[in-house]
Motif scaffolding. Structure first.
Motif, PDB file in Angstrom:
ATOM      1  N   TYR A 157       5.703  19.373  24.247  1.00 25.49           N
ATOM      2  CA  TYR A 157       5.114  18.031  24.105  1.00 25.49           C
ATOM      3  C   TYR A 157       4.570  17.767  22.701  1.00 25.49           C
ATOM      4  O   TYR A 157       4.776  16.668  22.166  1.00 25.49           O
ATOM      5  CB  TYR A 157       4.012  17.824  25.158  1.00 25.49           C
ATOM      6  N   ILE A 190      -5.203   4.700  10.684  1.00 22.20           N
ATOM      7  CA  ILE A 190      -4.836   5.985  11.289  1.00 22.20           C
ATOM      8  C   ILE A 190      -5.848   7.055  10.885  1.00 22.20           C
ATOM      9  O   ILE A 190      -6.290   7.861  11.723  1.00 22.20           O
ATOM     10  CB  ILE A 190      -3.423   6.387  10.849  1.00 22.20           C
ATOM     11  N   GLN A 225       0.823  -1.202   0.000  1.00 25.61           N
ATOM     12  CA  GLN A 225       0.000   0.000   0.000  1.00 25.61           C
ATOM     13  C   GLN A 225       0.864   1.263   0.000  1.00 25.61           C
ATOM     14  O   GLN A 225       0.826   2.034   0.942  1.00 25.61           O
ATOM     15  CB  GLN A 225      -0.940   0.007   1.194  1.00 25.61           C
ATOM     16  N   TYR A 270       3.717  -9.509   6.451  1.00 25.37           N
ATOM     17  CA  TYR A 270       3.477  -8.392   7.358  1.00 25.37           C
ATOM     18  C   TYR A 270       2.867  -7.245   6.571  1.00 25.37           C
ATOM     19  O   TYR A 270       3.538  -6.564   5.816  1.00 25.37           O
ATOM     20  CB  TYR A 270       4.806  -7.970   7.984  1.00 25.37           C
ATOM     21  N   ASN A 271       1.585  -7.028   6.684  1.00 21.60           N
ATOM     22  CA  ASN A 271       1.028  -5.833   6.058  1.00 21.60           C
ATOM     23  C   ASN A 271       0.042  -5.189   7.012  1.00 21.60           C
ATOM     24  O   ASN A 271      -1.108  -5.582   7.122  1.00 21.60           O
ATOM     25  CB  ASN A 271       0.398  -6.144   4.706  1.00 21.60           C
ATOM     26  N   PHE A 272       0.547  -4.218   7.690  1.00 26.83           N
ATOM     27  CA  PHE A 272      -0.255  -3.477   8.639  1.00 26.83           C
ATOM     28  C   PHE A 272      -1.100  -2.460   7.889  1.00 26.83           C
ATOM     29  O   PHE A 272      -0.627  -1.777   6.990  1.00 26.83           O
ATOM     30  CB  PHE A 272       0.674  -2.788   9.626  1.00 26.83           C
ATOM     31  N   ASP A 273      -2.359  -2.369   8.246  1.00 32.59           N
ATOM     32  CA  ASP A 273      -3.280  -1.513   7.524  1.00 32.59           C
ATOM     33  C   ASP A 273      -3.143  -0.071   7.996  1.00 32.59           C
ATOM     34  O   ASP A 273      -3.583   0.269   9.089  1.00 32.59           O
ATOM     35  CB  ASP A 273      -4.697  -2.030   7.761  1.00 32.59           C
ATOM     36  N   PHE A 274      -2.530   0.774   7.173  1.00 28.96           N
ATOM     37  CA  PHE A 274      -2.308   2.148   7.602  1.00 28.96           C
ATOM     38  C   PHE A 274      -3.547   3.002   7.537  1.00 28.96           C
ATOM     39  O   PHE A 274      -3.547   4.115   8.013  1.00 28.96           O
ATOM     40  CB  PHE A 274      -1.204   2.796   6.763  1.00 28.96           C
ATOM     41  N   ASN A 275      -4.602   2.504   6.914  1.00 27.13           N
ATOM     42  CA  ASN A 275      -5.811   3.311   6.850  1.00 27.13           C
ATOM     43  C   ASN A 275      -6.456   3.469   8.205  1.00 27.13           C
ATOM     44  O   ASN A 275      -7.304   4.344   8.378  1.00 27.13           O
ATOM     45  CB  ASN A 275      -6.812   2.672   5.883  1.00 27.13           C
ATOM     46  N   PHE A 312       5.654  10.208  16.210  1.00 25.87           N
ATOM     47  CA  PHE A 312       4.781   9.624  15.205  1.00 25.87           C
ATOM     48  C   PHE A 312       5.568   9.291  13.948  1.00 25.87           C
ATOM     49  O   PHE A 312       5.487   8.198  13.389  1.00 25.87           O
ATOM     50  CB  PHE A 312       3.671  10.631  14.859  1.00 25.87           C
ATOM     51  N   ALA A 331      -2.857   3.695  17.144  1.00 30.14           N
ATOM     52  CA  ALA A 331      -2.121   3.185  15.996  1.00 30.14           C
ATOM     53  C   ALA A 331      -0.974   2.278  16.450  1.00 30.14           C
ATOM     54  O   ALA A 331      -0.791   1.174  15.920  1.00 30.14           O
ATOM     55  CB  ALA A 331      -1.583   4.345  15.149  1.00 30.14           C
ATOM     56  N   VAL A 332      -0.220   2.724  17.459  1.00 25.67           N
ATOM     57  CA  VAL A 332       0.902   1.925  17.948  1.00 25.67           C
ATOM     58  C   VAL A 332       0.411   0.606  18.531  1.00 25.67           C
ATOM     59  O   VAL A 332       0.947  -0.472  18.227  1.00 25.67           O
ATOM     60  CB  VAL A 332       1.688   2.723  19.010  1.00 25.67           C
ATOM     61  N   PHE A 367      -2.497   8.403  18.297  1.00 27.38           N
ATOM     62  CA  PHE A 367      -1.172   7.818  18.128  1.00 27.38           C
ATOM     63  C   PHE A 367      -1.068   6.504  18.881  1.00 27.38           C
ATOM     64  O   PHE A 367      -0.568   5.496  18.358  1.00 27.38           O
ATOM     65  CB  PHE A 367      -0.130   8.817  18.622  1.00 27.38           C
ATOM     66  N   ASN A 410      -0.776  -1.847  15.954  1.00 27.88           N
ATOM     67  CA  ASN A 410       0.330  -2.471  15.253  1.00 27.88           C
ATOM     68  C   ASN A 410       0.982  -3.553  16.107  1.00 27.88           C
ATOM     69  O   ASN A 410       1.259  -4.663  15.639  1.00 27.88           O
ATOM     70  CB  ASN A 410       1.351  -1.399  14.887  1.00 27.88           C
ATOM     71  N   TRP A 449       8.029   6.454  14.562  1.00 29.62           N
ATOM     72  CA  TRP A 449       7.345   5.163  14.613  1.00 29.62           C
ATOM     73  C   TRP A 449       7.047   4.656  13.207  1.00 29.62           C
ATOM     74  O   TRP A 449       7.194   3.476  12.902  1.00 29.62           O
ATOM     75  CB  TRP A 449       6.063   5.312  15.422  1.00 29.62           C
ATOM     76  N   SER A 453      -1.014   4.768   0.236  1.00 30.64           N
ATOM     77  CA  SER A 453      -1.571   5.104   1.539  1.00 30.64           C
ATOM     78  C   SER A 453      -0.486   5.667   2.452  1.00 30.64           C
ATOM     79  O   SER A 453      -0.695   6.643   3.183  1.00 30.64           O
ATOM     80  CB  SER A 453      -2.195   3.842   2.127  1.00 30.64           C
ATOM     81  N   SER A 468      -2.928  12.282  21.242  1.00 30.95           N
ATOM     82  CA  SER A 468      -2.106  11.212  21.809  1.00 30.95           C
ATOM     83  C   SER A 468      -2.841   9.883  21.748  1.00 30.95           C
ATOM     84  O   SER A 468      -2.219   8.838  21.522  1.00 30.95           O
ATOM     85  CB  SER A 468      -1.759  11.508  23.267  1.00 30.95           C
ATOM     86  N   LEU A 523       5.571  14.647  20.265  1.00 31.63           N
ATOM     87  CA  LEU A 523       4.584  13.705  19.710  1.00 31.63           C
ATOM     88  C   LEU A 523       4.697  13.631  18.188  1.00 31.63           C
ATOM     89  O   LEU A 523       4.605  12.553  17.589  1.00 31.63           O
ATOM     90  CB  LEU A 523       3.186  14.159  20.120  1.00 31.63           C
TER      91      LEU A 523
END
Lengths: 225, 255
Positions: free
Chosen positions: A209, B141, A111, B134-139, A217, B117-118, B114, B121, A220, A114, B111, A213
């Motif tokens: 902060y 987020i 993807q 391994y295909n994590f769905d980023f949608n 992000f 999402a973390v 975030f 995953n 990550w 995306s 926060s 963040l």
């Protein structure tokens, strides 16, 4: 106005090579009757730059980008609160943002669009939101200067992403984590030095902060793609 | 000629109640009497910037309009967060009534996005078998952003509307503030839910939903006890239902 007429005559003359001479920057004194720049605009744009060769224009912009990158990379420069940072530009952040988004989308086969879209939106929307936050907390900064600094400080994460791309697929997770962690720490330190000075001491954590963040992000993202 | 100008509904307790005499201009919304009588201006809902004497009509689009809502220090925010983790004490609402802030709710929501999402995953990595790609769905987020921000900003609007219909004099910012700080419990719950056991996820998320509902109800109790029983139950039911809905959405989309 006399020199202007002189230049026009030179262009209109039939001597060979006179056209080239008309456009060299060496015989162009600054014109006195150009309008003054509005407050906050980069001053350099209002010098008499119409007659210089294109290479000179491009080199000047590249030198500015290079100077700001050196500010990000070099901890010593942060103390002197470099004046040239006032001349914000958005080319650098755009190039760095596109670079990061492209590298990350090359790495994922399923993807890519995306990921590209998410990174792009996060960087620009994130920079906007962090700057608005600093201004709302009472910070005094020009909006684009802050967006510019936040964009330039993405550079260490760019380097981390590039490094991770060239590492073989089965490097242990801890090494990848260490590289991304280093990039994240570097970005945050550079950025906090600028953003922390904008707000009063009692609100410093509140202003810092969001920056933390924002880069967390992005870091990550670099780590898991 | 003495002109006095009063402004109503200034949200910040700081700031002068009377402004120095303002020059009359075409776009001013303040009526100034010319005969030396004190006249109250038409009630204006915009807060006064300290040094301006003419308030434009559309203050909503200037930055100065929102500045009073960010008038908190680090220790204020820390104190409010600590209070939000304890759901059954009603000391939060009186604290913020004089100085509600939007900083806390907004950055708690961000926060939480975030963290979701973390955690999502991590949960995916823990749960997949070793042979799967391994295909994590980023949608997720984008989904998280829309859901959390709509829950966080529109639900307080609805609740404030209903409370005002029932007769309370609460403001949107106060309800938004309580809602925002009540969501803080979801952040550690989401992080700890990434372990991968379904029972742990359910337990943590239900605790988070319950804790935030109780926090909301306890702190709105001073308003709620003025109503008759039916209206009280309507509001409590609405609060509990909305938090439970959030728990369901989080559980089924992210874990």
């Amino acid at each position: 106005m006399a020199d202007l007429e002189g230049r026009i005559n030179l262009v209109g003359s039939n001597q060979p090579g006179s056209h080239m001479q008309a456009f060299s920057s060496s015989d162009a004194p600054p014109a006195p009757n150009l309008p003054l720049p509005p407050p906050g605009a980069p001053v350099r744009a209002y010098e008499n730059t119409l007659n210089e060769p294109i290479s000179e224009t491009i080199m000047r912009d590249l030198r500015m980008i290079g100077y700001k990158l050196k500010y990000v990379l070099n901890p010593k420069m942060r103390e002197e609160r470099a004046q040239k940072l006032r001349d914000w530009d958005l080319w650098g952040p755009l190039i760095l943002c596109l670079f990061l988004a492209m590298i990350l989308s090359f790495q994922d086969k399923t993807q890519p669009e995306s990921i590209f879209g998410t990174i792009f939106v996060i960087i620009w929307a994130g920079a906007f939101i962090v700057t608005m936050n600093a201004k709302l907390l009472g910070g005094s900064t020009s909006f684009f200067q802050s967006v510019c600094v936040l964009g330039y400080c993405v550079f260490p994460l760019d380097l981390a992403a590039l490094t991770l791309w060239f590492l073989p697929r089965d490097t242990p997770f801890l090494i990848r984590l260490a590289i991304v962690g280093l990039g994240f720490a570097w970005s945050t330190m550079s950025s906090v030095a600028f953003m922390g000075a904008l707000v009063t001491d009692e609100k410093k954590v509140l202003g810092v902060y969001p920056v933390f963040l924002f880069y967390l992000f992005l870091a990550w993202f670099v780590l898991i793609v | 000629m003495d002109t006095n100008i009063r402004l109503y509904n200034t949200p910040a307790s700081s700031g002068p109640a009377y402004l120095p005499p303002a020059p009359v201009s075409a776009d001013s919304v303040i009526n100034v009497s010319q005969e030396g009588q004190t006249s109250a201006a038409a009630p204006i809902n915009t807060p006064a910037p300290e040094n301006k004497s003419i308030i434009p009509v559309c203050g909503l689009f200037t930055l100065d309009y929102y500045k009073p809502f960010f008038n908190v220090t680090t220790s204020d925010v820390q104190e409010r967060i600590k209070q939000a983790f304890i759901p059954n004490r009603p000391h939060f609402f009186p604290t913020i009534q004089s100085n509600p802030d939007v900083y806390g709710p907004f950055w708690i929501y961000t926060s939480l996005i975030f963290m979701l999402a973390v955690a999502s995953n991590l949960n995916y990595i823990v749960q997949k078998k070793s042979g799967d790609p391994y295909n994590f769905d980023f949608n997720c987020i984008g989904f998280a952003t829309s859901v959390i921000y709509s829950f966080g900003f529109i639900l307080p609007l609805i609740l404030n509307f209903i409370l005002n219909i029932f007769g309370s004099k609460t403001r949107y910012v106060e309800i938004l503030c309580i809602y925002g700080y009540s969501t803080i419990v979801f952040i550690p719950a989401a992080l700890l839910s990434s372990t991968g056991w379904s029972i742990v996820e359910w337990a943590l998320l239900l605790y988070a939903g319950g804790s935030s509902s109780v926090f909301l109800m306890t702190n709105l109790w001073t308003e709620l006890e003025k109503y008759i029983l039916n209206k009280r139950y309507i509001i409590m039911g609405l609060i509990a239902a909305s938090q439970f809905l959030l728990v369901l959405i989080i559980k089924f989309r992210f874990f």
